[in-house]
Design a protein around this motif. Sequence first.
Motif, PDB file in Angstrom:
ATOM      1  N   ARG A  32      -4.725   4.124   3.543  1.00 51.61           N
ATOM      2  CA  ARG A  32      -5.034   3.934   2.110  1.00 51.61           C
ATOM      3  C   ARG A  32      -5.777   2.621   1.892  1.00 51.61           C
ATOM      4  N   ARG A  33      -5.333   1.566   2.576  1.00 51.84           N
ATOM      5  CA  ARG A  33      -5.966   0.265   2.389  1.00 51.84           C
ATOM      6  C   ARG A  33      -7.407   0.274   2.901  1.00 51.84           C
ATOM      7  N   ASP A  52       8.041   4.494  -0.848  1.00 55.46           N
ATOM      8  CA  ASP A  52       7.730   4.261   0.560  1.00 55.46           C
ATOM      9  C   ASP A  52       6.582   5.165   0.995  1.00 55.46           C
ATOM     10  N   ALA A  53       6.014   4.875   2.150  1.00 61.32           N
ATOM     11  CA  ALA A  53       5.032   5.763   2.793  1.00 61.32           C
ATOM     12  C   ALA A  53       4.955   5.307   4.244  1.00 61.32           C
ATOM     13  N   VAL A  97      -1.437  -4.775   6.767  1.00 53.76           N
ATOM     14  CA  VAL A  97      -0.289  -4.202   6.070  1.00 53.76           C
ATOM     15  C   VAL A  97       1.005  -4.349   6.875  1.00 53.76           C
ATOM     16  N   ASP A 137       4.264  -6.580   5.867  1.00 54.17           N
ATOM     17  CA  ASP A 137       5.572  -5.944   5.660  1.00 54.17           C
ATOM     18  C   ASP A 137       6.650  -6.599   6.501  1.00 54.17           C
ATOM     19  N   ARG A 150      -0.197   4.164   4.920  1.00 55.09           N
ATOM     20  CA  ARG A 150      -0.465   2.951   4.140  1.00 55.09           C
ATOM     21  C   ARG A 150      -1.691   2.203   4.655  1.00 55.09           C
ATOM     22  N   SER A 173       4.258   9.647   1.337  1.00 59.43           N
ATOM     23  CA  SER A 173       3.306   9.892   2.452  1.00 59.43           C
ATOM     24  C   SER A 173       2.487  11.165   2.264  1.00 59.43           C
ATOM     25  N   ALA A 221       0.800  -1.233   0.000  1.00 58.24           N
ATOM     26  CA  ALA A 221       0.000   0.000   0.000  1.00 58.24           C
ATOM     27  C   ALA A 221       0.833   1.282   0.000  1.00 58.24           C
ATOM     28  N   SER A 222       2.039   1.204  -0.550  1.00 50.58           N
ATOM     29  CA  SER A 222       2.865   2.421  -0.629  1.00 50.58           C
ATOM     30  C   SER A 222       2.453   3.257  -1.832  1.00 50.58           C
ATOM     31  N   GLU A 246       3.662   4.013   7.868  1.00 56.98           N
ATOM     32  CA  GLU A 246       2.761   2.899   8.157  1.00 56.98           C
ATOM     33  C   GLU A 246       1.313   3.380   8.297  1.00 56.98           C
TER      34      GLU A 246
END
Length: 216
Positions: A157-158, A148-149, A167, A171, A154, A194, A15-16, A151
Amino acid sequence: MSASHRAVAIDGPAASGKSTVAKCLAARLGLIMVNSGAMYRAVTWQILQDGILPSDQDAVIQAFERMKIICGVEDGVSTISVNGRMLSSELRTPAVNENVSTLASFSKLREGLVAMQRAYLESDDVVMEGRDIGSVVFPETPFKIYIDASEEVRAARRSKDGEADVVAERDAQDSQREASPLKISEGAIVIDSSSLTIDQTVLAAQEALIELGWED
Ligand code: DC
């Protein structure tokens, strides 16, 4: 790497934003976008369908060797079918999310899928996204980007996508496994998405490619 075709490697955690960026970048550059995670997901989906325990490595590998996997391209984006069934929304179910990292830690499975990933370069220039594209699949490509983004971003976003996904757990599993762990490849340009919009991230990726020597 093929002498005549170029590979852009995009790696990063879950989810980055790497799939979206890879898709936009591929469309802008006129390349094929290949989602390598979909391959690990497709095998996981079939294993679950077959009632095989995802942690039973021997049973998973035996079943994998019997699967008829066809990797293709439609509208510039990779597709995958297993045993004659084209898979799409099936690949993002909670059960697949939960188990895919376990299967992705099996090196025999990785070897088989890496060969299918490399085969795309025989006929096309590709933007391929995943975890080990710059480190293992196309280590010789100069075009490596790591997206990257944080945590929190991410996970947000999910859940905005309506997806139940662990997530952070995935990871941890993907970075700590022995076989081709997620890491920043040597020479990769890191983009932290991010606080960037999709457009800004795609632009940053395009600028990174130029810095790495990309010419149209
Ligand atoms: O990119 P994704 O979230 O759809 O990937 C699903 C899983 O597949 C991920 O948790 C780790 C694995 N994966 C991998 O190990 N190597 C890749 N090149 C791509 C995905």
